[in-house]
Design an enzyme around this catalytic site. Structure first.
Site, short mmCIF file in Angstrom:
data_model
loop_
_atom_site.label_atom_id
_atom_site.label_comp_id
_atom_site.label_asym_id
_atom_site.label_seq_id
_atom_site.Cartn_x
_atom_site.Cartn_y
_atom_site.Cartn_z
N SER A 52 -1.22 -3.48 10.29
CA SER A 52 -0.85 -4.40 9.21
C SER A 52 0.42 -5.16 9.57
CB SER A 52 -0.64 -3.62 7.91
OG SER A 52 -1.85 -3.02 7.53
N CYS A 88 0.93 -7.34 11.91
CA CYS A 88 1.17 -7.45 13.36
C CYS A 88 0.39 -8.59 14.00
CB CYS A 88 0.88 -6.13 14.05
SG CYS A 88 2.07 -4.85 13.60
N ARG A 140 0.84 -1.19 0.00
CA ARG A 140 0.00 0.00 0.00
C ARG A 140 0.89 1.25 0.00
NH1 ARG A 140 -1.92 0.83 4.38
NH2 ARG A 140 -1.21 -0.96 5.55
N HIS A 193 -10.53 -2.34 11.71
CA HIS A 193 -9.45 -3.18 11.19
C HIS A 193 -9.18 -4.29 12.20
CE1 HIS A 193 -5.00 -3.15 9.59
NE2 HIS A 193 -5.74 -4.03 8.95
N TYR A 243 -1.54 -3.55 -6.89
CA TYR A 243 -1.28 -4.34 -5.70
C TYR A 243 -2.36 -4.28 -4.62
CZ TYR A 243 1.15 -6.96 -2.26
OH TYR A 243 1.46 -7.95 -1.38
N LYS A 278 -9.48 -2.44 1.87
CA LYS A 278 -9.18 -1.29 2.73
C LYS A 278 -9.94 -0.04 2.28
CE LYS A 278 -5.84 -3.45 5.02
NZ LYS A 278 -6.10 -4.54 5.95
N ARG A 285 2.12 -12.18 -0.35
CA ARG A 285 0.79 -12.50 0.17
C ARG A 285 0.22 -13.78 -0.43
NH1 ARG A 285 -1.49 -8.77 4.16
NH2 ARG A 285 0.13 -7.18 4.26
N ASP A 325 -9.38 -9.69 9.21
CA ASP A 325 -8.86 -8.35 8.88
C ASP A 325 -9.85 -7.22 9.13
OD1 ASP A 325 -6.48 -7.00 7.82
OD2 ASP A 325 -7.73 -6.44 6.12
N1 LIG Z 1 6.59 -13.16 17.63
C1 LIG Z 1 5.37 -13.25 17.14
N2 LIG Z 1 5.16 -12.99 15.83
C2 LIG Z 1 3.90 -13.08 15.36
C3 LIG Z 1 2.80 -13.43 16.19
N3 LIG Z 1 1.68 -13.42 15.45
C4 LIG Z 1 2.07 -13.07 14.19
N4 LIG Z 1 3.41 -12.87 14.13
C5 LIG Z 1 4.18 -12.52 12.92
O1 LIG Z 1 3.73 -11.27 12.42
C6 LIG Z 1 3.72 -11.24 10.99
C7 LIG Z 1 2.40 -10.77 10.48
O2 LIG Z 1 1.36 -11.57 10.96
P1 LIG Z 1 -0.10 -11.57 10.32
O3 LIG Z 1 -0.96 -12.43 11.20
O4 LIG Z 1 -0.03 -11.94 8.90
O5 LIG Z 1 -0.47 -10.02 10.42
P2 LIG Z 1 -1.80 -9.24 9.99
O6 LIG Z 1 -2.10 -8.32 11.12
O7 LIG Z 1 -2.85 -10.18 9.57
O8 LIG Z 1 -1.29 -8.38 8.75
P3 LIG Z 1 -2.15 -7.69 7.52
O9 LIG Z 1 -2.77 -8.79 6.75
O10 LIG Z 1 -1.12 -6.94 6.76
O11 LIG Z 1 -3.16 -6.73 8.09
C8 LIG Z 1 4.07 -12.66 10.54
O12 LIG Z 1 5.41 -12.66 10.13
C9 LIG Z 1 3.89 -13.48 11.77
O13 LIG Z 1 4.74 -14.58 11.78
C10 LIG Z 1 3.06 -13.71 17.58
O14 LIG Z 1 2.18 -14.02 18.37
N5 LIG Z 1 4.36 -13.59 17.99
O1 LIG Z 2 -4.02 -3.87 2.06
C1 LIG Z 2 -3.10 -4.61 1.74
O2 LIG Z 2 -2.40 -4.50 0.70
C2 LIG Z 2 -2.76 -5.76 2.59
C3 LIG Z 2 -3.24 -5.61 3.93
O3 LIG Z 2 -4.11 -6.35 4.37
C4 LIG Z 2 -2.64 -4.52 4.71
O4 LIG Z 2 -1.68 -3.93 4.27
O5 LIG Z 2 -3.15 -4.25 5.80
MN LIG Z 3 -3.76 -10.35 7.67
#
Ligand SMILES: Nc1nc2c(ncn2[C@@H]2O[C@H](COP(=O)(O)OP(=O)(O)OP(=O)(O)O)[C@@H](O)[C@H]2O)c(=O)[nH]1
Ligand SMILES: O=C([O-])CC(=O)C(=O)O
Ligand SMILES: [Mn+2]
Length: 612
Positions: free
Chosen positions: A277, A279, A86, A255, A226, A235, A395, A302
Site C-alpha cells: 500500500s 508504494c 486500515r 494485490h 474508512y 481488500k 484518497r 490495485d
Molecule cells: N519516488 C517515487 N515515488 C513514487 C513512485 N511511484 C509512486 N510514488 C509515490 O508513492 C506514493 C503512493 O503511490 P500510489 O501509486 O498511490 O501507491 P499504491 O501502491 O497505489 O497505494 P495503495 O492504493 O494504498 O495500495 C505517492 O506519494 C507517489 O507519489 C516512483 O516511481 N518514484
Molecule cells: O484499503 C484501503 O483503505 C486503501 C488501500 O487501497 C490500501 O490501503 O491498500
Molecule cells: Mn493505489
C-alpha cells in the site's frame, strides 16, 4: 430519507421483498433483526439514487459538494481523525483452525468471535437506515460472476461502493436468476442513534473489528467508515476472502496493478505488479511512458485475479470498477493521467484539503502551493502552518472508466495474458532498481522476501522496514506458508513457455546524498522496456548472486539526463548490505516454521552460498 426507505424485511413481509433469492432474504432479515435499523433500503445503483444519497450526505454534513466548474458531481469529506486508514491490528482471520490463519494474521475461534460480534452488532443500526448493496467483483458477464452483498448503515459507503464496484439491480437480477452464491459482507459504523439524538458528520466507534470467516466466506466489519475497513468488496473480499477461494479453486487473488504496454513494433505485453500500500501501484498503472515509441494502457491499479487460461497462460482480471487512490503525490507533474480522470468529476475525496474556490488540493498536486486552504481537519491552513494540508493517506475515489488510457480489455471477462510479474517495495538501500529472477521458484523467493518501509496507508509507525510477501502481508486470508506453496503449484499447471517472467523492482532507492537513485514515475517505462526486452532475449544483463540486473548501457536513457554509471549505481548489489539483508530474510523465514515450502528454504541456502 423519507420515501426512499422501506420497512425492515421481516419474515411476515417477505412477499414484498425486492428479490426471490431466498438466502439473501433470510440473511437480510436476520441482520435487520440483529441490528435494529429504522428502515431497510435496497440499493438499485441508479444515478438518480446516487444523487439522492449524496444530497443526503451533504445535508448530514458528511460531504461537501465541490465547485462543479472545477470538479463536476464531486464531493469531499473528512473522516474522524481516528478513522483514517486500515487497522491491521484489528483485522482477523477466523478460520476454524488457528494454524489455517498462520502467523501473519490475528486469529480468534470463530464461535467466540461471532459471540463478540453479535453483541457489538446488536442494535448497532438503531436510528439509521440499513442499506443492502448487491455487488459483483469483476465483469457481470464472467463465466462465474463473483457476487457479494454488503449490508451497511453508512450512506458514504454506499456512494463509494457505487464507484468502486458494479452494484445494484442488474447484479441482483443475475444473482437471483442463478440462485448464486454471494459473499455476505456486513458492515456497521457502530454508532446507533437514540431517538432525537443528532448525528455526527463521520459516525464511527472507538472499537473496531474487521473480521473474516474464510470457511463461510463471510465478512463482518464494525466501527470504521474508512476505505479498506468499510468498502468490503475491496481488500476484505477481493483479497482476503478471494485468496482463500483462489487457493481452493487453483487460481490467484493478488494485490497487483495490471498495465498493458505496446512496443514500437506494435507487440502488446501485460505486466502485473505487486507493491505494498502506498508504494506506487496506482502511479505505475497510469504510467505516462517517457521512453520513445511505447504506449501504456491501464487495466487495473490495485487487485488482479489470475487464472490459468485454456493454453496454460496466466490470465489476469481487475475485479474493481474504480480507483481508490492515495491523493498526496498524485499531481499534474507525476501522474497527469490520474489528474485527468479526477478532473472529469464524479469523485469522492476523503481527508484532502479544500481550496477557497471550492476545489480540492493535496501535497504534490501542483507545484505551486495555494496561499490559503482549509485543511482536512477543517482548520485554516497556509504554507507556513508547518503541517500537511491533506492527510498522508487521503484518497480520491474515481470511476475507472474516466481513465483516458483505460485498455479496452479491461471490460473483457476473460482478462488478459500476463507476461511479466513485478514485485516491488520501498527500500532506501540494498534492493536494486530492477532484478530479473532466475526462475519461477526464484521469483516466488523474491516475492516471499519482499520488504518495504511502512506507509500511512495502515495505522501504526511509518518508515519501518517489514517483510511483505507479494505485498499481501495484510491481505492473505490463510496461512502464509500455504499461500507460498500455492504460488508454487502454478508452475506445474501452466504452460512453461507462457509462464510470466518475474522481476523485483525498487523505485525508492537512495543515493549517498539522500536523493532518489532513479527518477521514477514516467521514467519507470525505461525499466519496463528492459524487462520486456529480457523476455524477448534482446537486452543485456549482468548475473549477480540475487539474479540478473541491467548493465549500465542496457537501460534506454534517450532523452533522460542520466548516465549509465548512475544506472549502475541504482542497480548495484552491495555484498555488505546483502549480508544484513540475508539476516533479515533468515529471521523472516524462521517465522514460517514447518509451513515454509522446502524449495524456498533451498533458494535461501543457494543465495547464501552465492554470497559466501
Ligand atoms: N519516488 C517515487 N515515488 C513514487 C513512485 N511511484 C509512486 N510514488 C509515490 O508513492 C506514493 C503512493 O503511490 P500510489 O501509486 O498511490 O501507491 P499504491 O501502491 O497505489 O497505494 P495503495 O492504493 O494504498 O495500495 C505517492 O506519494 C507517489 O507519489 C516512483 O516511481 N518514484
Ligand atoms: O484499503 C484501503 O483503505 C486503501 C488501500 O487501497 C490500501 O490501503 O491498500
Ligand atoms: Mn493505489
Amino acid at each position: 430519507m423519507g420515501d426512499t426507505t422501506r420497512q425492515p424485511v421481516l419474515e411476515e413481509t417477505l412477499g414484498d421483498a425486492p428479490t426471490t433469492h431466498a438466502k439473501l432474504l433470510a440473511w437480510v432479515a436476520e441482520v435487520s433483526e440483529l441490528t435494529q435499523p429504522d428502515s431497510v433500503y435496497w440499493v438499485d445503483g441508479s444515478e438518480e439514487e446516487y444523487a439522492r444519497l449524496t444530497d443526503h450526505l451533504v445535508e448530514a454534513g458528511t460531504l461537501q459538494r465541490l465547485n462543479p466548474e472545477l470538479f463536476p458531481n464531486s464531493f469531499v469529506g473528512s473522516s474522524d481523525p481516528k478513522d483514517v486508514a486500515r487497522v491491521e491490528e484489528r483485522t482477523f482471520i477466523c478460520s476454524e483452525k488457528e494454524a489455517d490463519a498462520g502467523f501473519t494474521n490475528n486469529w480468534m475461534d470463530p464461535a467466540e468471535m461471532k459471540a463478540i460480534l453479535r453483541e457489538r452488532f446488536a442494535g448497532s443500526m438503531r436510528g439509521r437506515t440499513m442499506y443492502v448493496i448487491p455487488f459483483v467483483m469483476g465483469p457481470l458477464d464472467a463465466e462465474q460472476p463473483q457476487f457479494g452483498v454488503e449490508i451497511t448503515d453508512s450512506a458514504y459507503v454506499v456512494a463509494s461502493m457505487r464507484i468502486m464496484a458494479r452494484i445494484g439491480t442488474d447484479v441482483l437480477r443475475k444473482m437471483e436468476a442463478e440462485d448464486a452464491f454471494f459473499v455476505p459482507a456486513l458492515h456497521s459504523v457502530g454508532a446507533p442513534l437514540e431517538p432525537g439524538e443528532a448525528d455526527v458528520a463521520w459516525p464511527c466507534n472507538e472499537e473496531k473489528w474487521i473480521v473474516h470467516f474464510p470457511e463461510e466466506r463471510s465478512i463482518w466489519s464494525y466501527g470504521s467508515g474508512y476505505g479498506g475497513n468499510a468498502l468490503l468488496g475491496k481488500k476484505c473480499y477481493a483479497l482476503r476472502i478471494a485468496s482463500v477461494i483462489a487457493r481452493d479453486e487453483g487460481w490467484l487473488a493478488e494485490h497487483m496493478l495490471i498495465l498493458k504496454l505496446t512496443s514500437p513494433e506494435g507487440k502488446a505485453y501485460n505486466v502485473a505488479a505487486a507493491f505494498p500500500s502506498a508504494c506506487g501501484k496506482t502511479n505505475l498503472a497510469l504510467l505516462d511512458p517517457t521512453v520513445e515509441g511505447w504506449k501504456a494502457e491501464t487495466l487495473g491499479d490495485d487487485i488482479n485475479w489470475m487464472r490459468i487460461g485454456k493454453e496454460g497462460e496466466l490470465r489476469g482480471v481487475n475485479p474493481e470498477y474504480g480507483l481508490f487512490g492515495v491523493a498526496p503525490g498524485t499531481g499534474w507533474g507525476t501522474n497527469p493521467n490520474a489528474m485527468r480522470a479526477i478532473a472529469k468529476g464524479n469523485s469522492i475525496f476523503t481527508n484532502v484539503a479544500l481550496t477557497d474556490d471550492g476545489g480540492v488540493w493535496w501535497e504534490g498536486m501542483t507545484e505551486e502551493v495555494p496561499a490559503h486552504l482549509t485543511d482536512w481537519e477543517g482548520n485554516d491552513w497556509t504554507p507556513d502552518s508547518g503541517r500537511p494540508a491533506a492527510h498522508p493517506n487521503s484518497r480520491f475515489c474515481t470511476p475507472i472508466s474516466q481513465i483516458d488510457m483505460l485498455a479496452q480489455e479491461y471490460y473483457s471477462p476473460d482478462g488478459v495474458e500476463i507476461h511479466a510479474i513485478l514485485f516491488g517495495g520501498r527500500r532506501k538501500t540494498t534492493i536494486p532498481l530492477v532484478t530479473q529472477a532466475r526462475s519461477w521458484t526464484n521469483g516466488i523467493f523474491m516475492g516471499s522476501t519482499l520488504s518495504s518501509e511502512t506507509t500511512a496507508a495502515a495505522s501504526g509507525a511509518v518508515g519501518v522496514v517489514r517483510r511483505d510477501p507479494m505485498a499481501m502481508l495484510p491481505f492473505i486470508g490463510y496461512n502464509a506458508g500455504d499461500y507460498l506453496k500455492h504460488w508454487g503449484t502454478i508452475e506445474a499447471k501452466a504452460n512453461p513457455e507462457r509462464l510470466p517472467k518475474v522481476f523485483l523492482v525498487n523505485w525508492f532507492r537512495r543515493t549517498a546524498d539522500g536523493g532518489f537513485a532513479w527518477p521514477g514515475f514516467g521514467e519507470n517505462s525505461r525499466v519496463l522496456k528492459w524487462a520486456i526486452e529480457r523476455i524477448e532475449g534482446t537486452a543485456d544483463a549482468k548475473e549477480t548472486p540475487i539474479g540478473y540486473i541491467p548493465t549500465g548501457e542496457s537501460i534506454d536513457l534517450t532523452g533522460l539526463d542520466m548516465t549509465p554509471e548512475q544506472v549502475e549505481e541504482a542497480v548495484k548489489v552491495d555484498p555488505a548490505e546483502w549480508k544484513e539483508e540475508l539476516k533479515g530474510i533468515e529471521e523472516w523465514y524462521a517465522r514460517f516454521g514447518d509451513a515454509l515450502p522446502a524449495e524456498l528454504a533451498a533458494e535461501l541456502k543457494q543465495l547464501q552460498a552465492r554470497f559466501a
